[in-house]
Design a protein around this motif. Structure first.
Motif, PDB file in Angstrom:
ATOM      1  N   GLU A 123       0.844  -1.033  -0.070  1.00  0.00           N
ATOM      2  CA  GLU A 123       0.040   0.014   0.088  1.00  0.00           C
ATOM      3  C   GLU A 123       1.057   1.354   0.047  1.00  0.00           C
ATOM      4  O   GLU A 123       1.475   1.390   0.925  1.00  0.00           O
ATOM      5  N   LYS A 124       0.497   2.211  -0.989  1.00  0.00           N
ATOM      6  CA  LYS A 124       1.364   3.236  -1.085  1.00  0.00           C
ATOM      7  C   LYS A 124       1.273   4.265   0.158  1.00  0.00           C
ATOM      8  O   LYS A 124       2.245   4.739   0.809  1.00  0.00           O
ATOM      9  N   ALA A 125      -0.179   4.217   0.765  1.00  0.00           N
ATOM     10  CA  ALA A 125      -0.177   4.897   2.060  1.00  0.00           C
ATOM     11  C   ALA A 125      -0.169   4.361   3.502  1.00  0.00           C
ATOM     12  O   ALA A 125      -0.465   4.588   4.541  1.00  0.00           O
ATOM     13  N   PHE A 126       1.147   3.159   3.355  1.00  0.00           N
ATOM     14  CA  PHE A 126       1.322   2.473   4.642  1.00  0.00           C
ATOM     15  C   PHE A 126       1.554   3.355   5.713  1.00  0.00           C
ATOM     16  O   PHE A 126       1.292   2.948   6.701  1.00  0.00           O
TER      17      PHE A 126
END
Lengths: 106, 106
Positions: B81-84
DNA sequence: CATTTCTTGACAAATTATGTCCAATAATAG
DNA sequence: CTATTATTGGACATAATTTGTCAAGAAATG
């Protein structure tokens, strides 16, 4: 800021806001009403596909919903651990480390 | 500071440090050698019980190993996930929120 | 009370995890 | 090189977990 409600609670709020019965939303999502009932009360997990449908139906921010979804998942995994805060810190460091490593491989 | 190696890598290092063959450690842990091989290479998950055994055998810090174990779990869930980073932040806020809530119920 | 809505539990089916065996490969010693 | 020991990989059965579905019961609405 990011909503701290569970993904289930958020779905329920969207639905009640729009005054759609659970049964009808379930039909839209093509799932059993009992399944949706459980999802809204966090008894059962959603999945990414359903989040996308929910975002479309209620014109909500898909990315924010995904953050809610995944943070629920993470929360359930570690909520009983005393050192949860450190666990999250270490997880972040590991992911960052992984990413720099794979970048270098290019 | 916390070790950023995966739990599998740490087990392997303990074992090689102690010069114990995989086969023997597997016997000590009462699991198949191929299972241990997979655990050391992060192809298969351990569990808390095994972490405790490892800590005992190698006189290692159990709590630190548990942090490694759980951060691996978290990492696998969200690494793509990009927004980790935001996911982890939100997860932490949710857990903290949960805890203050249950405290108040006492 | 009658209708609509929601919740609950039971169950089967599908998916995923775990344990085990054994052959193939790799590493090491003689 | 050969023998031995160590590790890995894949196939397979079994177990555990998740998911989907149904129907009955509880709660809310009118």
């Amino acid at each position: 800021m990011q909503n701290l409600d569970s993904i289930g609670t958020q779905i329920r709020k969207f639905r009640e806001e729009a005054e759609i019965p659970l049964r009808k939303l379930a039909a839209l999502l093509d799932i059993d009403q009992s399944t949706l009932s459980k999802i809204e009360r966090d008894e059962r997990r959603t999945n990414v596909q359903m989040i996308e449908q929910i975002a479309r139906i209620f014109k909500a921010d898909k990315d924010k919903l995904l953050v809610s979804f995944y943070s629920d998942v993470v929360m359930y995994e570690i909520q009983k651990e005393k050192a949860f805060s450190e666990i999250l810190q270490v997880a972040e460091a590991k992911i960052e480390y992984q990413r720099t490593k794979t970048k270098k491989l290019k």
